[in-house]
Write an enzyme that holds these catalytic residues in place. Sequence first.
Site, mmCIF file in Angstrom:
data_model
loop_
_atom_site.group_PDB
_atom_site.id
_atom_site.type_symbol
_atom_site.label_atom_id
_atom_site.label_comp_id
_atom_site.label_asym_id
_atom_site.label_seq_id
_atom_site.Cartn_x
_atom_site.Cartn_y
_atom_site.Cartn_z
ATOM 1 N N GLY A 116 -14.799 -2.007 -13.430
ATOM 2 C CA GLY A 116 -15.979 -2.144 -12.591
ATOM 3 C C GLY A 116 -16.325 -0.844 -11.881
ATOM 4 N N ILE A 152 -20.434 -7.978 -10.121
ATOM 5 C CA ILE A 152 -21.419 -8.250 -9.087
ATOM 6 C C ILE A 152 -22.573 -9.095 -9.619
ATOM 7 C CG2 ILE A 152 -22.893 -6.211 -9.432
ATOM 8 C CD1 ILE A 152 -22.801 -5.889 -6.322
ATOM 9 N N TYR A 191 -19.725 11.314 -9.969
ATOM 10 C CA TYR A 191 -19.127 10.251 -10.789
ATOM 11 C C TYR A 191 -17.745 10.674 -11.283
ATOM 12 C CZ TYR A 191 -18.468 7.165 -14.839
ATOM 13 O OH TYR A 191 -17.956 6.279 -15.753
ATOM 14 N N HIS A 209 -15.166 12.692 -17.598
ATOM 15 C CA HIS A 209 -15.883 13.421 -16.553
ATOM 16 C C HIS A 209 -14.973 13.843 -15.399
ATOM 17 C CE1 HIS A 209 -19.436 12.781 -18.829
ATOM 18 N NE2 HIS A 209 -19.287 11.470 -18.783
ATOM 19 N N ARG A 223 -22.353 15.383 -30.356
ATOM 20 C CA ARG A 223 -21.192 15.333 -29.471
ATOM 21 C C ARG A 223 -20.303 14.145 -29.776
ATOM 22 N NH1 ARG A 223 -20.315 12.680 -24.437
ATOM 23 N NH2 ARG A 223 -18.629 13.657 -23.230
ATOM 24 N N LEU A 254 -18.666 -2.446 -21.941
ATOM 25 C CA LEU A 254 -17.279 -2.403 -22.406
ATOM 26 C C LEU A 254 -16.542 -3.683 -22.022
ATOM 27 C CD1 LEU A 254 -16.237 1.314 -21.793
ATOM 28 C CD2 LEU A 254 -17.566 0.278 -23.638
ATOM 29 N N SER A 274 -12.405 8.543 -17.016
ATOM 30 C CA SER A 274 -13.458 9.144 -17.830
ATOM 31 C C SER A 274 -13.171 10.610 -18.100
ATOM 32 C CB SER A 274 -14.809 9.005 -17.108
ATOM 33 O OG SER A 274 -15.814 9.754 -17.765
#
Length: 280
Positions: free
Chosen positions: A73, A35, A137, A114, A174, A15, A112
């Site tokens: 990040g 990183i 996560y 999630h 989905r 992204l 997210s």
Amino acid sequence: MKFKKLVLTGAAGRLGSYLREPLSKMCDELLSTDIADDIGTLYPGERYAQADLAKYDEIFPLLEGADMVIHFGAIVDEKPFEELLGPNFVGSYNIWEAGYQHGVRRIVYASSIHAVGMHKKRDFIGTDAPHRPDTFYGLAKCFTEDLGSMYWDKRQLESVHLRILSAAQVNNARALGSWLSYDDLIHLVTRAIDTPSVGFAVIYGVSNNDRAPVDNTKASFLGYRPKDNAEQFAEKVLAETPAPDLNDPAEMLQGGPFAKVDLGQSGIAQMTIVDDRKKT
């Protein structure tokens, strides 16, 4: 409006690769960081600094003079808690604390679905739905949303939290509801940056899909008006998809495969995400 300095974390990610060029045009200096050793050819006005989000002494100097941070990040999969603790939990704290210390105006964060992944898709949840993380996560996303809320309430540091559903090619059923196109991603991030006042805000990162399972009504003040619709892929995808198991959490819950895997086990491994990052 052109900013003096923007900072993008996660610049080496998929992204991030699509955000670098448009962000570089919004400011005099774009400081991209990750990183990774490098991120390829830099755009005009962009420079790169390698840094570890989990190390405050590496992050702090990067935010000096920044107007805003676009914080993408992180480890972008479910892992054991100990592996996520540094980059996904401590890393968020480091960004917010360094941002506050340097007088950064706003942080735009890649949250997210999630964070609310255990809600049922049929409930058509809004941006005020309570946290129901599906994984460690997702828990990191909840932590960072609450961190952003606290820093706004206590320290007046603005933040917009983009609960991205799935910004990847539409190759499963989905995704007909969860897809966020790259063009709409850029539009979403732009609105999160250029809206004059946001305080603390949460918005779902999803395109204008006929089958979208979330409601962005309460975030309409941000001016995000997505144009793409995954329905264009429906005929092909549905023809290749077996009938769903209505008892399968991956089918019924917002988090999809992440809602089904055991804690600490990869959710990405259950998906078919194409690495189509933009090359420079």
